[in-house]
Design a protein around this motif. Structure first.
Motif, PDB file in Angstrom:
ATOM      1  N   UNK A  98       0.736  -1.301  -0.147  1.00 40.54           N
ATOM      2  CA  UNK A  98      -0.135   0.147  -0.047  1.00 40.54           C
ATOM      3  C   UNK A  98       0.622   1.193   0.007  1.00 40.54           C
ATOM      4  N   UNK A  99       1.913   1.320   0.658  1.00 40.37           N
ATOM      5  CA  UNK A  99       2.983   2.421   0.702  1.00 40.37           C
ATOM      6  C   UNK A  99       3.414   2.460  -0.722  1.00 40.37           C
ATOM      7  N   UNK A 100       3.820   1.659  -1.252  1.00 47.81           N
ATOM      8  CA  UNK A 100       4.401   1.716  -2.751  1.00 47.81           C
ATOM      9  C   UNK A 100       3.209   2.083  -3.799  1.00 47.81           C
ATOM     10  N   UNK A 101       1.916   1.758  -3.680  1.00 47.66           N
ATOM     11  CA  UNK A 101       1.044   1.885  -4.472  1.00 47.66           C
ATOM     12  C   UNK A 101       0.609   3.494  -4.227  1.00 47.66           C
ATOM     13  N   UNK A 102       0.719   3.857  -3.088  1.00 47.50           N
ATOM     14  CA  UNK A 102       0.297   5.070  -2.920  1.00 47.50           C
ATOM     15  C   UNK A 102       1.457   6.288  -3.637  1.00 47.50           C
ATOM     16  N   UNK A 103       2.564   5.780  -3.271  1.00 48.09           N
ATOM     17  CA  UNK A 103       3.676   6.450  -3.971  1.00 48.09           C
ATOM     18  C   UNK A 103       3.686   6.754  -5.452  1.00 48.09           C
ATOM     19  N   UNK A 104       3.350   5.507  -6.108  1.00 46.45           N
ATOM     20  CA  UNK A 104       3.350   5.364  -7.445  1.00 46.45           C
ATOM     21  C   UNK A 104       2.092   6.193  -7.975  1.00 46.45           C
ATOM     22  N   UNK A 105       1.323   6.014  -7.255  1.00 41.41           N
ATOM     23  CA  UNK A 105      -0.260   6.914  -7.680  1.00 41.41           C
ATOM     24  C   UNK A 105       0.147   8.276  -7.471  1.00 41.41           C
ATOM     25  N   UNK A 106       0.886   8.770  -6.579  1.00 39.17           N
ATOM     26  CA  UNK A 106       1.106  10.403  -6.635  1.00 39.17           C
ATOM     27  C   UNK A 106       2.015  10.687  -7.544  1.00 39.17           C
ATOM     28  N   UNK A 107       3.158   9.908  -7.620  1.00 36.98           N
ATOM     29  CA  UNK A 107       4.029  10.161  -8.945  1.00 36.98           C
ATOM     30  C   UNK A 107       3.478   9.996 -10.236  1.00 36.98           C
ATOM     31  N   UNK A 108       2.594   9.039 -10.753  1.00 35.33           N
ATOM     32  CA  UNK A 108       1.715   9.310 -11.763  1.00 35.33           C
ATOM     33  C   UNK A 108       0.926  10.699 -11.808  1.00 35.33           C
TER      34      UNK A 108
ATOM     35  N   UNK B  74      -1.083   7.027 -18.318  1.00 40.99           N
ATOM     36  CA  UNK B  74      -1.025   7.361 -17.125  1.00 40.99           C
ATOM     37  C   UNK B  74      -2.249   7.091 -16.303  1.00 40.99           C
ATOM     38  N   UNK B  75      -3.428   7.402 -16.724  1.00 44.12           N
ATOM     39  CA  UNK B  75      -4.580   7.358 -16.143  1.00 44.12           C
ATOM     40  C   UNK B  75      -4.955   5.698 -16.193  1.00 44.12           C
ATOM     41  N   UNK B  76      -4.374   5.013 -17.175  1.00 44.77           N
ATOM     42  CA  UNK B  76      -4.639   3.594 -17.150  1.00 44.77           C
ATOM     43  C   UNK B  76      -3.896   2.899 -15.906  1.00 44.77           C
ATOM     44  N   UNK B  77      -2.584   3.464 -15.802  1.00 42.22           N
ATOM     45  CA  UNK B  77      -1.774   2.861 -14.832  1.00 42.22           C
ATOM     46  C   UNK B  77      -2.437   3.221 -13.557  1.00 42.22           C
ATOM     47  N   UNK B  78      -2.829   4.394 -13.330  1.00 39.36           N
ATOM     48  CA  UNK B  78      -3.459   4.804 -12.002  1.00 39.36           C
ATOM     49  C   UNK B  78      -4.625   3.684 -11.816  1.00 39.36           C
ATOM     50  N   UNK B  79      -5.431   3.484 -12.947  1.00 39.73           N
ATOM     51  CA  UNK B  79      -6.409   2.807 -12.498  1.00 39.73           C
ATOM     52  C   UNK B  79      -6.095   1.416 -12.175  1.00 39.73           C
ATOM     53  N   UNK B  80      -5.056   0.687 -12.866  1.00 38.31           N
ATOM     54  CA  UNK B  80      -4.765  -0.491 -12.379  1.00 38.31           C
ATOM     55  C   UNK B  80      -4.146  -0.645 -10.920  1.00 38.31           C
ATOM     56  N   UNK B  81      -3.479   0.458 -10.534  1.00 39.04           N
ATOM     57  CA  UNK B  81      -2.976   0.495  -8.994  1.00 39.04           C
ATOM     58  C   UNK B  81      -4.283   0.370  -8.153  1.00 39.04           C
ATOM     59  N   UNK B  82      -5.292   1.133  -8.619  1.00 36.65           N
ATOM     60  CA  UNK B  82      -6.492   1.269  -7.725  1.00 36.65           C
ATOM     61  C   UNK B  82      -7.147  -0.138  -7.835  1.00 36.65           C
ATOM     62  N   UNK B  83      -7.153  -0.938  -8.923  1.00 40.81           N
ATOM     63  CA  UNK B  83      -7.758  -2.321  -8.945  1.00 40.81           C
ATOM     64  C   UNK B  83      -6.703  -3.190  -8.118  1.00 40.81           C
ATOM     65  N   UNK B  84      -5.528  -3.013  -8.142  1.00 40.93           N
ATOM     66  CA  UNK B  84      -4.770  -3.862  -7.317  1.00 40.93           C
ATOM     67  C   UNK B  84      -4.734  -3.675  -5.871  1.00 40.93           C
ATOM     68  N   UNK B  85      -5.316  -2.591  -5.442  1.00 49.07           N
ATOM     69  CA  UNK B  85      -5.358  -2.228  -3.953  1.00 49.07           C
ATOM     70  C   UNK B  85      -6.713  -3.010  -3.318  1.00 49.07           C
ATOM     71  N   UNK B  86      -7.623  -3.537  -4.132  1.00 46.29           N
ATOM     72  CA  UNK B  86      -8.873  -4.170  -3.726  1.00 46.29           C
ATOM     73  C   UNK B  86      -8.543  -5.427  -3.061  1.00 46.29           C
TER      74      UNK B  86
END
Length: 62
Positions: free
Chosen positions: A8-18, A50-62
């Motif tokens: 979750x830490x890595x996902x949030x950081x990646x989301x912020x960078x995107x 980039x929007x697709x990558x953010x959506x993939x990160x969101x799906x991975x968090x579920x």
């Protein structure tokens, strides 16, 4: 206690960078600096991906 980041830490950081990348790609251009048609198309495609990558990160968090 582990100092390793959690997923979750890595996902949030990646989301912020995107998000930062999206902001940069939407930035205004200085007068006379472009974009050319190709650059504009590339920036649009990068924003879409980039929007697709953010959506993939969101799906991975579920």
């Amino acid at each position: 206690m582990s100092t390793e980041p959690t997923f979750e830490d890595m996902r949030r950081r990646a989301h912020r960078l995107l998000g930062d990348a999206e902001d940069d790609l939407r930035s205004d251009w200085r007068s006379g600096t472009g974009p050319t048609r190709e650059q504009g198309q590339g920036a649009l495609e990068a924003r879409q991906l980039t929007a697709q990558a953010k959506a993939a990160l969101d799906r991975a968090a579920r």
